[in-house]
Structure formats: structure tokens, C-alpha cells
Motif scaffolding. Sequence first.
Motif, mmCIF file in Angstrom:
data_model
loop_
_atom_site.group_PDB
_atom_site.id
_atom_site.type_symbol
_atom_site.label_atom_id
_atom_site.label_comp_id
_atom_site.label_asym_id
_atom_site.label_seq_id
_atom_site.Cartn_x
_atom_site.Cartn_y
_atom_site.Cartn_z
ATOM 1 N N THR A 178 21.330 53.390 82.182
ATOM 2 C CA THR A 178 20.980 51.986 82.050
ATOM 3 C C THR A 178 21.807 51.218 83.050
ATOM 4 N N ARG A 179 21.553 49.930 83.165
ATOM 5 C CA ARG A 179 22.287 49.138 84.143
ATOM 6 C C ARG A 179 23.754 49.012 83.778
ATOM 7 N N LEU A 180 24.126 49.311 82.492
ATOM 8 C CA LEU A 180 25.518 49.219 82.070
ATOM 9 C C LEU A 180 26.163 50.587 81.908
ATOM 10 N N ALA A 181 25.496 51.645 82.305
ATOM 11 C CA ALA A 181 26.031 52.995 82.073
ATOM 12 C C ALA A 181 27.166 53.312 83.037
ATOM 13 N N ASN A 182 28.238 53.872 82.513
ATOM 14 C CA ASN A 182 29.309 54.454 83.322
ATOM 15 C C ASN A 182 30.020 55.505 82.476
ATOM 16 N N ALA A 183 31.138 56.039 82.971
ATOM 17 C CA ALA A 183 31.828 57.107 82.242
ATOM 18 C C ALA A 183 32.303 56.636 80.874
ATOM 19 N N ALA A 184 32.721 55.366 80.773
ATOM 20 C CA ALA A 184 33.206 54.843 79.492
ATOM 21 C C ALA A 184 32.067 54.699 78.483
ATOM 22 N N THR A 185 30.893 54.249 78.923
ATOM 23 C CA THR A 185 29.774 54.127 77.981
ATOM 24 C C THR A 185 29.278 55.493 77.548
ATOM 25 N N ARG A 186 29.329 56.481 78.449
ATOM 26 C CA ARG A 186 28.913 57.825 78.060
ATOM 27 C C ARG A 186 29.880 58.422 77.037
ATOM 28 N N SER A 187 31.169 58.122 77.197
ATOM 29 C CA SER A 187 32.143 58.557 76.193
ATOM 30 C C SER A 187 31.823 57.929 74.842
ATOM 31 N N ASN A 188 31.464 56.663 74.849
ATOM 32 C CA ASN A 188 31.090 55.976 73.609
ATOM 33 C C ASN A 188 29.856 56.622 72.977
ATOM 34 N N ASP A 189 28.867 56.987 73.817
ATOM 35 C CA ASP A 189 27.667 57.655 73.298
ATOM 36 C C ASP A 189 28.026 58.974 72.618
ATOM 37 N N ARG A 190 28.939 59.737 73.246
ATOM 38 C CA ARG A 190 29.329 61.022 72.655
ATOM 39 C C ARG A 190 30.013 60.808 71.304
ATOM 40 N N PHE A 191 30.856 59.770 71.214
ATOM 41 C CA PHE A 191 31.548 59.478 69.960
ATOM 42 C C PHE A 191 30.539 59.134 68.854
ATOM 43 N N VAL A 192 29.617 58.236 69.149
ATOM 44 C CA VAL A 192 28.637 57.807 68.141
ATOM 45 C C VAL A 192 27.746 58.969 67.729
ATOM 46 N N ASN A 193 27.289 59.765 68.703
ATOM 47 C CA ASN A 193 26.416 60.898 68.388
ATOM 48 C C ASN A 193 27.146 61.958 67.564
ATOM 49 N N ALA A 194 28.403 62.211 67.901
ATOM 50 C CA ALA A 194 29.177 63.200 67.148
ATOM 51 C C ALA A 194 29.389 62.741 65.709
ATOM 52 N N TRP A 195 29.644 61.436 65.531
ATOM 53 C CA TRP A 195 29.822 60.898 64.179
ATOM 54 C C TRP A 195 28.526 61.070 63.371
ATOM 55 N N ALA A 196 27.405 60.753 63.999
ATOM 56 C CA ALA A 196 26.117 60.881 63.307
ATOM 57 C C ALA A 196 25.820 62.330 62.946
ATOM 58 N N ALA A 197 26.286 63.273 63.784
ATOM 59 C CA ALA A 197 26.055 64.689 63.527
ATOM 60 C C ALA A 197 27.087 65.282 62.567
ATOM 61 N N ARG A 198 28.042 64.462 62.112
ATOM 62 C CA ARG A 198 29.105 64.896 61.209
ATOM 63 C C ARG A 198 29.898 66.047 61.809
ATOM 64 N N ASP A 199 30.207 65.961 63.090
ATOM 65 C CA ASP A 199 30.955 67.000 63.811
ATOM 66 C C ASP A 199 32.318 66.429 64.191
ATOM 67 N N TRP A 200 33.315 66.682 63.359
ATOM 68 C CA TRP A 200 34.633 66.110 63.590
ATOM 69 C C TRP A 200 35.259 66.613 64.888
ATOM 70 N N GLU A 201 35.052 67.881 65.226
ATOM 71 C CA GLU A 201 35.634 68.417 66.463
ATOM 72 C C GLU A 201 35.162 67.629 67.664
ATOM 73 N N ARG A 202 33.894 67.295 67.692
ATOM 74 C CA ARG A 202 33.359 66.523 68.809
ATOM 75 C C ARG A 202 33.873 65.086 68.793
ATOM 76 N N VAL A 203 34.043 64.511 67.603
ATOM 77 C CA VAL A 203 34.610 63.164 67.515
ATOM 78 C C VAL A 203 36.006 63.152 68.125
ATOM 79 N N ALA A 204 36.856 64.101 67.676
ATOM 80 C CA ALA A 204 38.235 64.154 68.167
ATOM 81 C C ALA A 204 38.300 64.448 69.656
ATOM 82 N N ALA A 205 37.321 65.237 70.170
ATOM 83 C CA ALA A 205 37.337 65.632 71.587
ATOM 84 C C ALA A 205 37.081 64.475 72.530
#
Length: 632
Positions: free
Chosen positions: A446-473
Motif C-alpha cells: 500500500t502507499r503506507l507500507a514499509n518494514a515497520a508496517t510489515r512488522s505490525n502485520d506479522r504481530f496482528v496476524n500472529a495474535w489472530a492465529a494464537r501463535d505466541w512464538e510468532r508474536v514474541a519473534a
Amino acid sequence: MVTARSAKTLLESFEPDRWATAFAPAIEFCDPRTVGMGSVHGADALLPGIRALFELTADWSTRVDEILDLRSDALLVRWTNFGTDRASGGAFERNLCILWTFGVDGLLTRWEQSEADRDAEALARFDELVGSNPSVSPLGKGRTKEGSVVHRRVRPNAATANWARISAVIAARDADALNSLVADEANVVNHPMHWTHGRSESLDVHRALIKAQDGALVFEPLATLGDSLALGHQRISASGATGEKFDIGPYEVEHIAVIEADERGCRRYSEFFAADRLGDAIVRLYECYADLLPDGTARDRAAATARSVAAMLGPYDPDRYAPALALAIEVVDRRTLGTWSARGAETFLQHVRAMVELADTPTMREDEVLSLQSDALLVRRTHCGTDRAGGGAYERPFIDLLVFGIDGLLTRIECFDADRDAAALARFDELVGRYDAASAAEPPATRLANAATRSNDRFVNAWAARDWERVAATFALDFRLSDRRSFVRLDLDRDQHLESLRLRFQMGSSRVTSAILATRGDRLALGRVRFELADGYVGPSDTEALWTCEVDEQGKRVTMVAFNADDLDAAYAELDERYAPGEAAPFARSAAGVRAFSRALAGRDWDAMTALYAPDFIMRDHRPLGWETLRG
């Protein structure tokens, strides 16, 4: 030699009249991109388009980022165009895959270009035009032994760029250009030849290749760590070389190499290994990465990880493995005919000891790197040995995924069938996050995408998947949180923040939503986060906050600052204050002007705003009902 001159002309500068001398009269140009230039036949038809591009831009330059394939009559590179739009004054950057083929007269007969992330299609097209070349490396140019394309994860950095420039200089026979690509303090270690040398000897080796008949250097990047280290496969070849005291026929030499570039992009260190010693080179890459880090926790972790990698990629020996294993290590065998999974170091070691008892001289060989980060490794390996009962030799190829904890010990091993690259890479992304942000596996840009927004996406997706290892990573080892909300006022390190997060995570009904509001550069973002609990300790609840986040070179969060949900001005100010001394430093004057304008606008300070405009300021408004042109 004509081909070399044509390549040199096209790679060295952007001058339409010079480029014209390298074009065959009947050149074919093809740009099938959605916003491409279409197809053109003939130099007379192509050159007006190039001249128009030259007239519309200023300060045009090109940079070769990576060589994807190279033959005596063809070249496929990933490169970047830079420049400034003359009309708006805005800087631009275009990333492309460029395919050139040269005729018998050495002139450019075909030019095709595509998006930089379409390398698989570009390689297929290259093979279609000039024929495949399975002998480029032990596994082929980015291909497995069976010939399928390896979608290896490699983030370009200063070391891969240096490798590409040296290859291009050799192809162009430009010996003088070598001087600016090798650092004064350069050192080279060559294990197969058992010698070490410095800058002058390194330049002599490359100059000899330039003088040789059809001398070429082809490299295939396998992995990178940080901004200055790369691991790759290198092949040098020539059809012959003649000197005062020698006359050599055709030759070809292959190595695995670890390369370090300095802050200017010059090669500072090279270490070469035999082509069948990939494991040794991977270990050395991790060791060099640790050596380059400043003293502190991150360096200690990297050094411990390097020791664990050395233990796991060494001889098939349970006693050697043991010090590298976390006590609670998890082992999952995802192969079709997988026979085991384990929890705990001792259970894993019992399995290894059983294999040693069943086979004579069991060994492990590293064949291919698929992805590599400072805390994880995905590698194709082969387990070899002789069955003691039957006496027959065996080979078992498979893919190994190794994940290392904050203490550098191995916390997780997962095994996949050797042909399940896609599944192994997808699992790698799930566990440790994607390192190569340009890949299609990332969320749509998206027009606002960068490394920080992708990190945020990984955090939100990991939380939704109930995967603590991915959240912490998603959080770096040296992560810090400054929570400035009026009812909190806390500063937390990584462990403290994760402890707080886990309390909410363990409530099965918890949900996180996050919206991105702004970005700065590639590593900073501002967003709004909302935590919702359907069954909290005191019933349903939700909290909302603004946050700014900065990520490191691996896309992991190193700093977060939280604000009250309505404190948008403070959040934007924090974002700009962190951006100014970092990625914005080269543009300090412009950035200062933007911040001054923002402050004046927010404070309704008309005099301060007026002082920021030059007396001869011009504004052009192209909207149908706009202001047209305003002067002064």
C-alpha cells in the motif's frame, strides 16, 4: 571485445547518444509492465523514447544490484534507476529486471525488462532466448539438481552490490574501475589454495581475469546478514590465458565465498571455501556477523548463535550437538514418511545416538541455503552413511529449519521433504517473519507500507492465529517500550513487555486490531492499536492507544512509544523526531523545513509560515477548478 564495449557503454552511464552506438539497427525492445513502454522495433524507433526519458529527468543514474545470469552473448541483471523528475523536482527510483542479448557483431539485439520481483519469469525467459546452462554451479543458477527454480530468500545489501559491480567491471574489461571497488585494507583468505593476501594481490587476480580470453566472474548470492555481509557461489572462467611464461587453455574455478563490504560499498574482506563446503561458509557468515556487532547483548547472542550453527552443521555427532540445544527444544518431522518428533534435548539426542548405532560413518552435507536470518536458518541437507545391517550406502535429502532463541541455543527443528521448498519457506515465515520484504509472500503493498508496517502485520496476524512464538519473534532482543499514556507512564524492556502482553494473550477471547496512520522512511510507522477482551477479569473491556514503532534491519521492533488515543500531535512529533537523525539525516535541511512548516500550521503562526517561503516562490495548481499559477 565488441560485446564487452557494448555492455560497458550501457552499464556505465545514461547518455542516449552513447547508447546508440551499442544498439543493433534492428534491435527489439519489449517492456510488458502495466505502466511500461510497450514494444518497439528498431534503433530509430527506440532512441526517441530514450531521449524523451532523458529530457524529462535530471541526475539520471543506474546501479546494478544483482546478476541473475550471464553468458558471453547475454546478460540478465536486477538494477535500479535513480533520478529527479524535472517537472516536480521529486526524486524517483525504479527497480527492474533487465535482459540483454547481443548479436554476432557484439551489438545489442534485444532488450526486455520486467518488474524486479519477477526474477523467476525473467530467468525462464533468459533460458528460452539463449538456452539453459545447468553447469553454472553445483546446483545450477538458482536451480535445484532437478532443474526447478529455487526461490531463495536473499535481501540485497552492500556486499551483493559490490559483487555485482565487480562482475560487471570484469565483463566490461574496465581494469581502472576495479580500484574503487576494493578497500585499501582488504584481506582475502582462500582455504582451497591455502593462502592469504591483501588488496594488491586481489586486484592482480581480477586484472588477470580481465586480460584472459572471455574471462568472466559469475556470482549467485545465497544469503546476507546485516548491511555488509553476503554468502554466495562464485565461478570464474576463461577460454584461455597467455603470459610471458605461460599459455593456459580453458579453465573454470568454483568457490563458496563470504564477502564483507565497508560503508562505502568497497570490498573489505573475502573468504573462499571449496564448492562442497557450504556448511563451513554458513558458519563463517554467522561468526563474521557477530564480530561486526558492538559489544553488548546483541553481540553476545550472535556469537552464541554462531557457536550453535557450527555445532549443528558439523560432524553427525550427538556429543557435539548437545551444547547447542535448548533444554525444551521442539523437534517436528513434517516429511511424508516422517518417523519422529521430540520434545526436550535428551529425547532428541537419544534419536541421534540411535542413528549412529545403526549406520557406519554417518555424515550430514549442506546442499542449498533457502533462507537465513540472524536467529534462523532454512537449509537443504543430505544425510549420508552406510547401513550396518545390510552394508548398503544411503543418502536421505531433506530440508531442515533451525530456529535459535535469545540465548543463541537451538529452540526448534522442523524437517521437510527435499522437494517441499514452498511449504518450508512458508513455515519459516510463520516462525521468524519474512526477511525479504520485496517478496510476493508479504501483504499487498500500500502507499503506507514499509518494514515497520510489515512488522505490525506479522504481530496482528500472529495474535489472530494464537501463535505466541510468532508474536514474541516480532520484537528484537534489545526492544524498549516507552508507554507515555497518562494512566501508565512506564518504560519496559523486551521481557517485561512480553510478560505484560502474555497476560492478555492467554485470555482466549483477546483480539488486536491496528490501523496505520503514517510512515517515515522504511523503518518508522505511526498507528492506532485496539485490544479487546470479551471475558476479562472484570467483564468485557477494550483499550486503545496511539503508537510509534521503529524496526531494525531484520524488520523486528526495537522501539515503541505509546500515547493516549487522542494525543495525535505528540505521536506525530515523536515520529518526526526519530526520523530526523536517522534515515532523514541526508536531507536534514528539507526535513527541518517540513517540521517548521508543520509547527507553524499547527500553531496558526502566519508570520512563521510566511518566513518559510522564498520571495520568488511559484505554485502551480493543475486541477480543473484550481488556483492555476501563483507567484510570490
